[in-house]
Design a protein around this motif. Sequence first.
Motif, PDB file in Angstrom:
ATOM      1  N   TYR A   1     -26.927 -71.490  62.418  1.00  0.00           N
ATOM      2  CA  TYR A   1     -26.874 -72.916  61.834  1.00  0.00           C
ATOM      3  C   TYR A   1     -25.512 -73.014  61.151  1.00  0.00           C
ATOM      4  O   TYR A   1     -24.705 -73.988  61.477  1.00  0.00           O
TER       5      TYR A   1
ATOM      6  N   VAL B   1     -25.240 -78.611  66.450  1.00  0.00           N
ATOM      7  CA  VAL B   1     -25.331 -79.258  65.253  1.00  0.00           C
ATOM      8  C   VAL B   1     -25.467 -80.980  65.814  1.00  0.00           C
ATOM      9  O   VAL B   1     -25.896 -81.705  65.007  1.00  0.00           O
TER      10      VAL B   1
ATOM     11  N   SER C   1     -32.373 -75.227  60.395  1.00  0.00           N
ATOM     12  CA  SER C   1     -32.439 -73.965  61.200  1.00  0.00           C
ATOM     13  C   SER C   1     -33.691 -73.840  62.232  1.00  0.00           C
ATOM     14  O   SER C   1     -33.419 -73.066  63.157  1.00  0.00           O
TER      15      SER C   1
ATOM     16  N   LEU D   1     -32.470 -75.458  65.469  1.00  0.00           N
ATOM     17  CA  LEU D   1     -31.664 -74.605  66.115  1.00  0.00           C
ATOM     18  C   LEU D   1     -32.344 -73.894  66.915  1.00  0.00           C
ATOM     19  O   LEU D   1     -31.928 -73.727  68.151  1.00  0.00           O
TER      20      LEU D   1
END
Length: 529
Positions: free
Chosen positions: A340, A360, A313, A316
């Motif tokens: 995420y 991702v 996370s 991200l």
Amino acid sequence: MTSERALAETAKAWPFEEARKLLKRLDGRTPDKGYVLFETGYGPSGLPHIGTFGEVVRTTMVRDAFARLSDIPTRLFCFSDDMDGLRKVPDNVPNKEMLARHLGKPLTAIPDPFGDAHESFGAHNNARLRAFLDAFGFEYEFQSSTDFYRSGRFDAALLKVLERYDEIMQVMLPTLGEERRRTYSPFLPVSPTTGRVLQVPILERKLEAGTIVFEDEDGRKTELPVTGGHCKLQWKPDWGMRWAALDVDYEMSGKDLIDSVRLASRICKILDGQPPEGFTYELFLDEKGEKISKSKGNGLSVEEWLTYAPPESLSLFMYQKPRAAKKLYFDVIPRTVDDYLTFLGKFEGEAAEKRLENPVWHIHGGEPPREPVHLTFSLLLNLVGACNAEAPEVLWGFISRYAPGASAQSDPILAKLVDYAIVYYRDFVKPTKRYRGPTADERPAFQDLLTELEALPDTADGETIQNRVYEIGKRETFPSLRDWFKACYEVLLGQEQGPRLGSFFALYGLPESRALVARALAGEDLARA
């Protein structure tokens, strides 16, 4: 690989745009050194921080994208400026008095204040940096400025700096104040008497001997070679010299270093080098919109983020809009985790070209985990609150009923989220909860909700339940559906915002959800339930 390469050539994700820019600079050819060099820099006077992580993870994303576009070998140097003189004693270290006695000395010439058997303060912080990067699985090569200076690997470049001293001074002097100009030199000699890195005027330069003459701290004229670690460079000339000496091809930097990049690039060219391809990222802001400062302590550390959410996370957060200033504080964590999970859930069903646009892909180097996304982090947080759970086993009782077959063993991502949710709820959600009872005008709607929930079978899915909740809001006397949902959140969950109620009731279980509404109608204190 060929088809993926073709898709990568047009992929719009920013790491691919950066990688194509770098490939164009190389004209598709392998550099003479045999590889493309990516670099990140680190000042080891303090411990690794979230900016360090952001720079390495973003650079790694570009490197991975480049590998999909070309077979040219790549390397990533994480370079520590550990020969810098210690300017002030950090607040977060022990043995401050001892450190104060060594102010001005290179970080690698100062004893380790932590007493961890490292040979120096710089070595201690370098070890922390490597452990920090290793914990995230980054592929990199650690490099020490002290090693490069003392081993002679910078000698040729340093002699060129001496030779082109006047040109470099012409670049630097206009950027300095009047007082600094009188004493400025790109060379910082290391005093042979005190061991300190000195900012002193250079009295004489001897090109043939490769030396400089200056006045040492004891007042004596001293001559030192510019090579072999006897001198280091001021940081902007040092940056440009390093780019030229190592032939760095790519390096990112923050918006606050735009002018420094410009100066280092000019110096790199003076030294016959080609400045690297660059990328300027924006800085982080705190929740008030102020720039995050290590000295202010108004930021969020990597360790704090990882206490409440998985590292993916955080990756991200670094991936998304790197050129936009973003607020970095605790409230962004749940939303980022859910983003995420959303991207991860989409990946498997996406076309190949869309996968390269999915964050991702970049977070996991093209190989994201294949695990079903059963629940959002927000739903888990509300489940923790509704059942006052402090043990994962309690949550798994609800989860296994909601998603048969899900378990801590088969769903490791979900298992970690359960643990994170308990901690995040305890520290951030629970202290802010403020339950209230339904008003007289709202009571008919909540009675209606209880009636609808009682009419549904216990096996009803989230979508079916959501439709019933939605219909209640439309037929009852609320100014808007938003007001109805807000009332549900405040009365049943003790907060102004919340999850999709149908999904929450399905996860919590209809028997438990009916009881929750009934207790609210009975005037019970749900905070104590």
